[in-house]
Design a protein around this motif. Structure first.
Motif, PDB file in Angstrom:
ATOM      1  N   VAL A  50       1.082  -0.790   0.302  1.00  0.00           N
ATOM      2  CA  VAL A  50      -0.386   0.002   0.283  1.00  0.00           C
ATOM      3  C   VAL A  50       0.849   1.194  -0.129  1.00  0.00           C
ATOM      4  N   SER A  51       0.644   1.858  -0.802  1.00  0.00           N
ATOM      5  CA  SER A  51       1.259   3.611  -0.944  1.00  0.00           C
ATOM      6  C   SER A  51       0.370   4.107  -1.502  1.00  0.00           C
ATOM      7  N   LEU A  80       1.886   4.398  -8.950  1.00  0.00           N
ATOM      8  CA  LEU A  80       2.411   2.979  -8.483  1.00  0.00           C
ATOM      9  C   LEU A  80       3.847   2.886  -8.446  1.00  0.00           C
ATOM     10  N   SER A  81       4.298   4.091  -9.245  1.00  0.00           N
ATOM     11  CA  SER A  81       6.266   3.775  -8.920  1.00  0.00           C
ATOM     12  C   SER A  81       6.148   3.531  -7.779  1.00  0.00           C
ATOM     13  N   ASP A  82       5.792   3.946  -6.869  1.00  0.00           N
ATOM     14  CA  ASP A  82       6.092   3.511  -5.056  1.00  0.00           C
ATOM     15  C   ASP A  82       5.743   1.938  -5.131  1.00  0.00           C
ATOM     16  N   ILE A  83       4.828   1.646  -5.670  1.00  0.00           N
ATOM     17  CA  ILE A  83       4.154  -0.404  -5.582  1.00  0.00           C
ATOM     18  C   ILE A  83       5.013  -0.792  -6.383  1.00  0.00           C
ATOM     19  N   THR A 229      18.965  -5.752  -3.780  1.00  0.00           N
ATOM     20  CA  THR A 229      19.256  -5.998  -2.418  1.00  0.00           C
ATOM     21  C   THR A 229      18.386  -4.431  -1.607  1.00  0.00           C
ATOM     22  N   ALA A 230      17.830  -3.674  -2.003  1.00  0.00           N
ATOM     23  CA  ALA A 230      17.645  -2.332  -1.587  1.00  0.00           C
ATOM     24  C   ALA A 230      16.678  -1.459  -3.065  1.00  0.00           C
ATOM     25  N   MET A 231      15.471  -0.895  -3.060  1.00  0.00           N
ATOM     26  CA  MET A 231      15.087   0.032  -4.232  1.00  0.00           C
ATOM     27  C   MET A 231      14.528   0.901  -3.748  1.00  0.00           C
ATOM     28  N   MET A 232      14.158   1.748  -4.316  1.00  0.00           N
ATOM     29  CA  MET A 232      13.164   3.312  -4.499  1.00  0.00           C
ATOM     30  C   MET A 232      13.068   3.319  -5.991  1.00  0.00           C
ATOM     31  N   ASP A 233      12.796   4.522  -5.824  1.00  0.00           N
ATOM     32  CA  ASP A 233      12.075   5.512  -6.721  1.00  0.00           C
ATOM     33  C   ASP A 233      12.730   6.627  -6.657  1.00  0.00           C
ATOM     34  N   ILE A 234      12.845   7.297  -7.851  1.00  0.00           N
ATOM     35  CA  ILE A 234      13.818   8.708  -7.456  1.00  0.00           C
ATOM     36  C   ILE A 234      12.670  10.113  -7.431  1.00  0.00           C
TER      37      ILE A 234
ATOM     38  N   VAL B  34       5.316   2.301   8.037  1.00  0.00           N
ATOM     39  CA  VAL B  34       5.583   3.096   7.819  1.00  0.00           C
ATOM     40  C   VAL B  34       7.583   3.766   7.619  1.00  0.00           C
ATOM     41  N   GLY B  35       7.916   3.769   6.292  1.00  0.00           N
ATOM     42  CA  GLY B  35       9.410   4.620   6.682  1.00  0.00           C
ATOM     43  C   GLY B  35      10.424   4.396   5.293  1.00  0.00           C
ATOM     44  N   ASP B  36       8.813   3.360   3.539  1.00  0.00           N
ATOM     45  CA  ASP B  36       9.892   3.106   2.574  1.00  0.00           C
ATOM     46  C   ASP B  36       9.081   3.742   2.240  1.00  0.00           C
ATOM     47  N   ASP B  37       8.977   3.468   0.420  1.00  0.00           N
ATOM     48  CA  ASP B  37       8.175   3.577  -0.846  1.00  0.00           C
ATOM     49  C   ASP B  37       6.533   3.601  -0.371  1.00  0.00           C
TER      50      ASP B  37
END
Lengths: 344, 344
Positions: A50-51, A80-83, A229-234, B34-37
């Motif tokens: 959920v985002s 959707l980018s956050d998902i 190993t880690a990911m997020m959107d810019i 809380v705290g991630d995408d």
């Protein structure tokens, strides 16, 4: 638009019926969609992701140069980018709006055309929402829901020392598009007769007004059996966002300026505006590309994918966070703003 | 409040850290908060329920007489009410806020005290959100997520002819509380020296400012093995809401005025304001009680529960929707407003 239908002529329920009249459910997991107190989703055997985002006119967007259809599309895509940034697949959204009576039904319909276009593109169902008046401005709240195979989601806090830092697509374009649109707006407000000079700038304008979520990258990683190993959107810019991963993973960072992907159109626009293209990529934000770290041994699997660039690697926290410029100088990475290059 | 801390002194991430510093996860299904995408939720073997609300200052609430802590509590409770209205159990919420710089950190903290109080009361976890500036006013977007055993959720469209119509608690109080608060506000604005006369009115003020979601009723129904045939919460008033069930179930309605539960405090307040208590119950709204239909054979199971009143029954659609008054007259039920009693 020729017609103007006042929204109060329909009433709240008539409005919701109108805006949701063509919904076709795309996901088997959507058990119950719009039209009740809540929606029902069935993610048996999967975990639910959920985002949520809240977008406010005058803070997050300017309707003077943002077509409503693009705004509808972007409101969905950025959520959707956050998902995707969790290594998950979006399946449903809810969309709530508040608007003043300067909005006609036709205007709202245009916004929803963009919403539905994004839903179709990414295969998600609109399953709920809320509409109301606002005293001022247009307010958009989107919640995206997705699914992920248990425990295959990817957090920001799990990068390891030595991991490669990768970004998808190219950076800086969205910021340069915004710079251009703001510049043209200023010129227009000062001299309404001057025709806006947006020719040859469709790339950067598109990056700003109609960003895409990188569904293709998440699918590619799965296909190649790579778990980042880690990911997020810019969303805030490469500097700020890699510093989130570094901080949460308790590591340091080395980036190489020459490795940062910047489109030719973005370079040319930056030069035209007297801006440094690298600074635009580091601090510009809103590119909605994926930023991820992966084990060095996965390098061979991504080397041929032109949509993925390796831009550096994670170091021990004691080494801090730095960028090595094309000239071979080492600068400290800072989170935000145009003082991105501050020599140590 | 003595202190005033400017929010810009913390920055967005500092603010989120501050507001979420004391979160303790209450649900095993909350895998990542809380705290991630995005947040991760595990509802294995259950279906996921989602509902969302957008609340706008000046449209949905007035900060002149709404304490921020109450507002935080109510923002959560009214959204959870939608989850209970599906016969489901809420487990998580996301909360997004936009606010202008007239809000201090202390003010936001007060709001979040109410949010967390509601989370604790109802056993839900705050798992995400978004904060931003607004140009004007305070904007609140809440999404509630819950779980339900597969296919035991209850829609609005599934009432059957002959089913009993039930409501929980009592009706009209929230509207009368609002009427009182609006009246006192008007007096205050005209004559700031007049002390507000809110004594002996704590019941109706509480109904307006701090409504509860009827978790207890959903638990009672499960315990008694009653599955309502249709259910929703009463947010727009009994008339409007039972007409939703009737329309979506393709049925008619008979209500009995004498059966509509109205608290003594609400009756007295209505008389004081020169309003009809029944009209307040039918058209007032915001009571957040549950409205449900059930099979006649379940009557014995609820008859001793003082928190549930049978107010009528569902009829064939050809019979329309009516209320029988205490005097024995039959009036057509209309959705909204104070012309609730319009003789046929």
């Amino acid at each position: 638009m020729e017609e103007r239908t006042e929204i109060q002529d329909l009433g709240e329920f008539g409005l919701i019926d109108f805006l949701t009249r063509n919904i076709e459910i795309q996901n088997a997991s959507t058990i119950l969609g719009v039209g009740d107190d809540a929606a029902i989703i069935d993610h048996f055997g999967k975990q639910t992701v959920v985002s949520t985002d809240l977008l406010v006119e005058g803070v997050h967007f300017d309707l003077m140069y943002t077509p409503l259809k693009h705004l509808g599309y972007k409101s969905v895509a950025v959520n959707l980018s956050d998902i995707y940034a969790m290594n998950a697949t979006p399946t449903q959204i809810t969309m709530s709006l508040a608007f003043s009576n300067r909005f006609s039904l036709e205007a709202l319909n245009e916004f929803y055309e963009g919403v539905y276009a994004a839903c179709e593109k990414y295969g998600v169902d609109l399953v709920g929402g809320d509409t109301s008046n606002s005293l001022k401005g247009f307010i958009i709240s989107v919640t995206a829901i997705g699914e992920v195979t248990p425990d295959t989601f990817v957090k920001r806090s799990t990068a390891q020392k030595g991991d490669l830092i990768c970004v998808s697509g190219d950076l800086g374009g969205a910021f340069l598009g915004l710079t251009l649109l703001e510049r043209e707006k200023k010129i227009f407000l000062e001299s309404p007769d001057v025709k806006p000079d947006l020719e040859n700038e469709t790339y950067i304008i598109g990056r700003q007004l109609k960003p895409e979520a990188r569904k293709d990258i998440v699918e590619f990683l799965e296909q190649e059996n790579i778990t980042p190993t880690a990911m997020m959107d810019i969303s805030d810019g490469l500097s700020s966002d890699i510093l989130h991963i570094a901080k949460q993973s308790n590591l340091g960072v080395i980036l190489y300026e020459e490795k940062i992907p910047i489109a030719q159109e973005s370079r040319e626009a930056a030069l035209k505006f007297g801006l440094d293209p690298t600074a635009a990529a580091l601090s510009g934000g809103e590119d909605y590309e994926l930023l991820f770290t992966m084990k060095q041994e996965d390098y061979d699997k991504i080397v041929l994918n032109e949509q993925i660039s390796v831009v550096g690697y994670m170091t021990d926290i004691s080494e801090g966070a730095h960028i090595i410029t094309k000239g071979g100088n080492k600068f400290k990475l800072v989170a935000q703003g145009w003082n991105a290059f501050k020599q140590e």
